[in-house]
Design a protein around this motif. Structure first.
Motif, PDB file in Angstrom:
ATOM      1  N   GLU A  30     -10.190   7.168   7.847  1.00  0.00           N
ATOM      2  CA  GLU A  30      -9.421   7.097   9.099  1.00  0.00           C
ATOM      3  C   GLU A  30     -10.088   7.943  10.191  1.00  0.00           C
ATOM      4  O   GLU A  30     -10.186   7.522  11.348  1.00  0.00           O
ATOM      5  N   LEU A  31     -10.567   9.134   9.836  1.00  0.00           N
ATOM      6  CA  LEU A  31     -11.246   9.994  10.807  1.00  0.00           C
ATOM      7  C   LEU A  31     -12.541   9.358  11.303  1.00  0.00           C
ATOM      8  O   LEU A  31     -12.866   9.441  12.503  1.00  0.00           O
ATOM      9  N   LEU A  32     -13.279   8.724  10.391  1.00  0.00           N
ATOM     10  CA  LEU A  32     -14.500   8.023  10.797  1.00  0.00           C
ATOM     11  C   LEU A  32     -14.182   6.913  11.804  1.00  0.00           C
ATOM     12  O   LEU A  32     -14.893   6.727  12.794  1.00  0.00           O
ATOM     13  N   GLY A  33     -13.103   6.191  11.530  1.00  0.00           N
ATOM     14  CA  GLY A  33     -12.700   5.113  12.434  1.00  0.00           C
ATOM     15  C   GLY A  33     -12.304   5.636  13.798  1.00  0.00           C
ATOM     16  O   GLY A  33     -12.643   5.047  14.828  1.00  0.00           O
ATOM     17  N   MET A  34     -11.588   6.771  13.828  1.00  0.00           N
ATOM     18  CA  MET A  34     -11.141   7.352  15.096  1.00  0.00           C
ATOM     19  C   MET A  34     -12.309   7.890  15.916  1.00  0.00           C
ATOM     20  O   MET A  34     -12.294   7.865  17.151  1.00  0.00           O
ATOM     21  N   SER A  35     -13.342   8.392  15.228  1.00  0.00           N
ATOM     22  CA  SER A  35     -14.487   8.967  15.951  1.00  0.00           C
ATOM     23  C   SER A  35     -15.503   7.909  16.357  1.00  0.00           C
ATOM     24  O   SER A  35     -16.480   8.215  17.038  1.00  0.00           O
ATOM     25  N   GLY A  36     -15.278   6.670  15.906  1.00  0.00           N
ATOM     26  CA  GLY A  36     -16.211   5.599  16.231  1.00  0.00           C
ATOM     27  C   GLY A  36     -17.464   5.631  15.380  1.00  0.00           C
ATOM     28  O   GLY A  36     -18.435   4.933  15.660  1.00  0.00           O
ATOM     29  N   GLY A  37     -17.439   6.451  14.306  1.00  0.00           N
ATOM     30  CA  GLY A  37     -18.610   6.579  13.446  1.00  0.00           C
ATOM     31  C   GLY A  37     -18.907   5.328  12.649  1.00  0.00           C
ATOM     32  O   GLY A  37     -20.063   5.064  12.326  1.00  0.00           O
ATOM     33  N   MET A  38     -17.896   4.580  12.338  1.00  0.00           N
ATOM     34  CA  MET A  38     -18.096   3.335  11.595  1.00  0.00           C
ATOM     35  C   MET A  38     -17.126   2.289  12.105  1.00  0.00           C
ATOM     36  O   MET A  38     -15.957   2.568  12.303  1.00  0.00           O
ATOM     37  N   THR A  39     -17.627   1.105  12.326  1.00  0.00           N
ATOM     38  CA  THR A  39     -16.781  -0.017  12.726  1.00  0.00           C
ATOM     39  C   THR A  39     -17.290  -1.274  12.034  1.00  0.00           C
ATOM     40  O   THR A  39     -18.352  -1.261  11.417  1.00  0.00           O
ATOM     41  N   GLY A  40     -16.530  -2.334  12.173  1.00  0.00           N
ATOM     42  CA  GLY A  40     -16.985  -3.610  11.635  1.00  0.00           C
ATOM     43  C   GLY A  40     -16.325  -3.973  10.321  1.00  0.00           C
ATOM     44  O   GLY A  40     -15.427  -3.280   9.839  1.00  0.00           O
ATOM     45  N   PRO A  41     -16.780  -5.071   9.711  1.00  0.00           N
ATOM     46  CA  PRO A  41     -16.150  -5.583   8.498  1.00  0.00           C
ATOM     47  C   PRO A  41     -16.287  -4.644   7.294  1.00  0.00           C
ATOM     48  O   PRO A  41     -15.426  -4.612   6.430  1.00  0.00           O
ATOM     49  N   GLU A  42     -17.372  -3.844   7.281  1.00  0.00           N
ATOM     50  CA  GLU A  42     -17.547  -2.896   6.177  1.00  0.00           C
ATOM     51  C   GLU A  42     -16.431  -1.866   6.172  1.00  0.00           C
ATOM     52  O   GLU A  42     -15.857  -1.535   5.141  1.00  0.00           O
ATOM     53  N   MET A  43     -16.140  -1.343   7.368  1.00  0.00           N
ATOM     54  CA  MET A  43     -15.086  -0.342   7.524  1.00  0.00           C
ATOM     55  C   MET A  43     -13.738  -0.938   7.159  1.00  0.00           C
ATOM     56  O   MET A  43     -12.922  -0.284   6.487  1.00  0.00           O
ATOM     57  N   ALA A  44     -13.498  -2.172   7.578  1.00  0.00           N
ATOM     58  CA  ALA A  44     -12.231  -2.836   7.263  1.00  0.00           C
ATOM     59  C   ALA A  44     -12.073  -3.007   5.755  1.00  0.00           C
ATOM     60  O   ALA A  44     -10.984  -2.807   5.198  1.00  0.00           O
ATOM     61  N   LEU A  45     -13.169  -3.357   5.074  1.00  0.00           N
ATOM     62  CA  LEU A  45     -13.131  -3.529   3.626  1.00  0.00           C
ATOM     63  C   LEU A  45     -12.846  -2.216   2.912  1.00  0.00           C
ATOM     64  O   LEU A  45     -12.035  -2.158   1.985  1.00  0.00           O
ATOM     65  N   ILE A  46     -13.507  -1.144   3.352  1.00  0.00           N
ATOM     66  CA  ILE A  46     -13.273   0.173   2.745  1.00  0.00           C
ATOM     67  C   ILE A  46     -11.831   0.605   2.967  1.00  0.00           C
ATOM     68  O   ILE A  46     -11.159   1.081   2.046  1.00  0.00           O
ATOM     69  N   THR A  47     -11.338   0.432   4.190  1.00  0.00           N
ATOM     70  CA  THR A  47      -9.961   0.820   4.513  1.00  0.00           C
ATOM     71  C   THR A  47      -8.961   0.054   3.656  1.00  0.00           C
ATOM     72  O   THR A  47      -8.025   0.632   3.106  1.00  0.00           O
TER      73      THR A  47
END
Length: 197
Positions: A30-47
């Motif tokens: 969640e912190l990575l997503g908020m900081s913009g460090g990771m986006t895209g389908p990979e992040m969605a899959l991990i989440t």
């Protein structure tokens, strides 16, 4: 202390020890997503995977852990667990019960859901409801698959089949029901299996 209680304590311990690191991973994602460090389908899959793992642990903690007689699980918590488990899954779970449920009762319902889940290898719907005669748990699919020996044992309360780890719910549910003097009735046809207690 009975073997069932010892097994429940082991289940509680394992779930307790796993929920913290899985929660920490979720917080990190969640912190990575908020900081913009990771986006895209990979992040969605991990989440999605972290959410599903967390929900599965919470589900297993109730199904296999020790259940205090006075503990009530709120409707919001139950729905949260079942919604998270259903996300990205071919099985839809419909919780048609209002209000909180005592944890020992919820344990039986969750074990029944796990039994029903085995019949839905191609996807389908699990439904939990209640009427004046008790609890109703059903599994519905156009392509229902029932392991006859396990379901026959579940209906009679016997253990004639060898139980594998991923089918332990078939051994536990009759045991927990018998401890409270409840009987399980099962009706089935080509597209639905229904359990009542």
């Amino acid at each position: 202390m009975s073997n069932t209680e010892i097994a429940a304590l082991v289940g509680s311990r394992i779930c307790h020890d796993l929920i913290s690191p899985v929660g920490a991973i979720g917080n990190g994602v969640e912190l990575l997503g908020m900081s913009g460090g990771m986006t895209g389908p990979e992040m969605a899959l991990i989440t999605q995977s972290v959410g599903n793992a967390s929900a599965r642990i919470r589900f297993f903690r109730i199904a296999f852990g020790l259940a205090g007689d006075s503990q009530i699980v709120s409707e919001a918590d139950i729905r949260s667990i079942l919604t998270d488990i259903s996300t990205g899954n071919r099985i839809t779970i419909l919780w048609e019960v209002e209000g909180g449920v005592p944890r020992p009762v919820l344990r039986k319902l969750f074990l029944a859901l796990l039994c029903g889940e085995t019949a839905l290898g191609h996807g389908g719907t699990l439904r939990v409801g209640e009427d004046e005669n008790g609890w109703i748990i059903s599994a519905t699919s156009d392509r229902l698959h029932l392991e006859e020996g396990l379901w026959n044992d579940l209906a009679t309360g016997d253990t004639t089949q060898e139980i594998e780890a991923n089918r332990v719910q078939f051994a536990l549910l009759p045991r927990f029901l018998s401890e409270t003097g409840q009987a399980l009735s099962i009706t089935r046809n080509e597209t639905q299996v229904e359990m009542r207690f």
